[in-house]
Design an enzyme around this catalytic site. Structure first.
Site, PDB file in Angstrom:
ATOM      1  NE  ARG A   1      -3.735  -2.538   1.511  1.00 26.09           N
ATOM      2  CZ  ARG A   1      -4.842  -2.868   2.108  1.00 26.09           C
ATOM      3  NH1 ARG A   1      -5.169  -2.277   3.233  1.00 26.09           N
ATOM      4  NH2 ARG A   1      -5.624  -3.788   1.615  1.00 26.09           N
TER       5      ARG A   1
ATOM      6  CG  ASP B   1     -14.388   8.408  10.134  1.00 25.57           C
ATOM      7  OD1 ASP B   1     -15.038   7.386  10.413  1.00 25.57           O
ATOM      8  OD2 ASP B   1     -13.260   8.366   9.596  1.00 25.57           O
TER       9      ASP B   1
HETATM   10  C1  SAM Z   1     -15.381   0.191   9.452  1.00 28.30           C
HETATM   11  S1  SAM Z   1     -15.718   1.897   9.664  1.00 28.30           S
HETATM   12  C2  SAM Z   1     -17.046   1.809  10.863  1.00 28.30           C
HETATM   13  C3  SAM Z   1     -18.221   2.653  10.468  1.00 28.30           C
HETATM   14  C4  SAM Z   1     -19.458   2.506  11.372  1.00 28.30           C
HETATM   15  N1  SAM Z   1     -19.162   2.866  12.745  1.00 28.30           N
HETATM   16  C5  SAM Z   1     -20.033   1.110  11.291  1.00 28.30           C
HETATM   17  O1  SAM Z   1     -19.908   0.344  12.254  1.00 28.30           O
HETATM   18  O2  SAM Z   1     -20.619   0.771  10.269  1.00 28.30           O
HETATM   19  C6  SAM Z   1     -14.317   2.410  10.662  1.00 28.30           C
HETATM   20  C7  SAM Z   1     -14.090   3.896  10.653  1.00 28.30           C
HETATM   21  O3  SAM Z   1     -13.186   4.227  11.719  1.00 28.30           O
HETATM   22  C8  SAM Z   1     -12.444   5.358  11.319  1.00 28.30           C
HETATM   23  N2  SAM Z   1     -11.255   5.506  12.183  1.00 28.30           N
HETATM   24  C9  SAM Z   1     -10.145   4.735  12.236  1.00 28.30           C
HETATM   25  N3  SAM Z   1      -9.278   5.204  13.159  1.00 28.30           N
HETATM   26  C10 SAM Z   1      -9.860   6.296  13.717  1.00 28.30           C
HETATM   27  C11 SAM Z   1      -9.462   7.227  14.732  1.00 28.30           C
HETATM   28  N4  SAM Z   1      -8.281   7.123  15.354  1.00 28.30           N
HETATM   29  N5  SAM Z   1     -10.301   8.222  15.038  1.00 28.30           N
HETATM   30  C12 SAM Z   1     -11.510   8.341  14.408  1.00 28.30           C
HETATM   31  N6  SAM Z   1     -11.934   7.509  13.454  1.00 28.30           N
HETATM   32  C13 SAM Z   1     -11.125   6.493  13.101  1.00 28.30           C
HETATM   33  C14 SAM Z   1     -12.121   5.060   9.861  1.00 28.30           C
HETATM   34  O4  SAM Z   1     -11.784   6.234   9.151  1.00 28.30           O
HETATM   35  C15 SAM Z   1     -13.420   4.411   9.374  1.00 28.30           C
HETATM   36  O5  SAM Z   1     -14.281   5.334   8.751  1.00 28.30           O
END
Ligand code: SAM
Length: 279
Positions: free
Chosen positions: A41, A154
């Protein structure tokens, strides 16, 4: 897209420096099994930016602010924004059949005001926030008399941009009950569903990193799903403490089925495997 001749192989030392930077900035721990994935990546990001050396790309990243599009593109390579409306149906049944009637009864008895604040932490493209809004519009009688705020946050700026301009494809809509589709969404000719403006009026989306506390008023319910799976125990602990600051006594924390935080949640009563109430 600039073409780059990338002949160099990323070294273990460089990979571990990238891993350290990701961990410091986001709390996400790249496991040893995922390291080879990271090297592929990284190569993609070097090609896209036209930077021909891993060390230079690393120092470039270190200098960029968290809301820079390159950070977003880089994080996209190591996280997933996978989400859809009404994910984990049982939780939304609880929200509509238990949580909302309880809140409504408490307001009727004068035990609380007609206001509701809900935080979708790690909201990705907003599907979870629009699920909350659909349930409120569908199951909270006289909701126009309520002061409702749904806050989505997010780390990903691209995901937030989509959340602010929601356009859901059939795949994201597949679990939305038929009546809700008809009542709260409009389907365009290109098979894209857009939420009605009354739902969007409750929303606000902003960038926030869960390893920092969220300033502002506390929430009645915080939803933290499918994000801590990327975190190690130490950063899960940091996130939990930050979230805890935003939950008043009696407030609720809903987590995903695989969040793995039961060991660190203290000061809460476990209502379900995925639901905690602050004591
Ligand atoms: C798989 S999605 C989950 C979306 C939703 N909560 C659901 O369960 O369908 C994970 C999200 O976590 C966010 N994320 C990852 N690390 C993070 C951080 N340190 N602070 C805030 N958001 C974060 C990613 O950008 C991504 O959009």
């Amino acid at each position: 897209m600039p073409a780059t001749m990338l002949t160099e192989q990323v070294t273990d030392a460089q990979l571990s420096q990238f891993g350290k930077l990701i961990y410091e900035r986001t709390g996400i721990r790249i496991s040893s099994q995922k390291v080879s994935l990271l090297s592929n990546r990284l190569r993609r990001r070097l090609r896209a930016t036209g930077i021909d050396c891993y060390t230079r790309y690393l120092s470039h990243l270190k200098k960029l602010p968290p809301n820079d599009p390159e950070w977003d593109a880089f994080l996209q390579e190591i996280t997933t924004h996978e989400t859809y409306l009404f994910r984990d149906a049982g939780q939304w049944d609880w929200f509509q059949e238990t949580f909302l009637p309880e809140v409504q009864a408490a307001a009727r008895q004068g035990k609380r005001s007609k206001s509701l604040r809900i935080w979708s932490a790690a909201s990705s493209t907003g599907d979870e926030a629009y699920t909350i809004a659909s349930c409120l519009a569908g199951k909270l009688p006289h909701h126009s008399q309520w002061d409702i705020k749904i806050v989505g946050t997010d780390i990903g700026v691209g995901a937030l941009e989509q959340a602010r301009n929601p356009r859901f494809r059939e795949r994201a809509m597949r679990r939305v009950p038929e009546t809700y589709r008809r009542r709260f969404f409009t389907k365009s000719r290109d098979d894209v569903w857009t939420p009605r403006p009354e739902l969007a009026a409750w929303m606000s989306f902003s960038q926030h990193n869960l390893i920092q506390p969220l300033p502002g008023k506390p929430f009645d319910l915080v939803i933290l799903k499918n994000v801590l799976i990327y975190f190690d125990a130490a950063s899960k602990d940091v996130v939990f403490r930050n979230i805890d600051r935003s939950i008043p006594r009696g407030g609720l924390l809903m987590v995903g089925p695989a969040e793995g935080i039961s060991d660190i949640v203290s000061g809460y009563e476990k209502v379900h495997t995925w639901l905690y109430r602050k004591s």
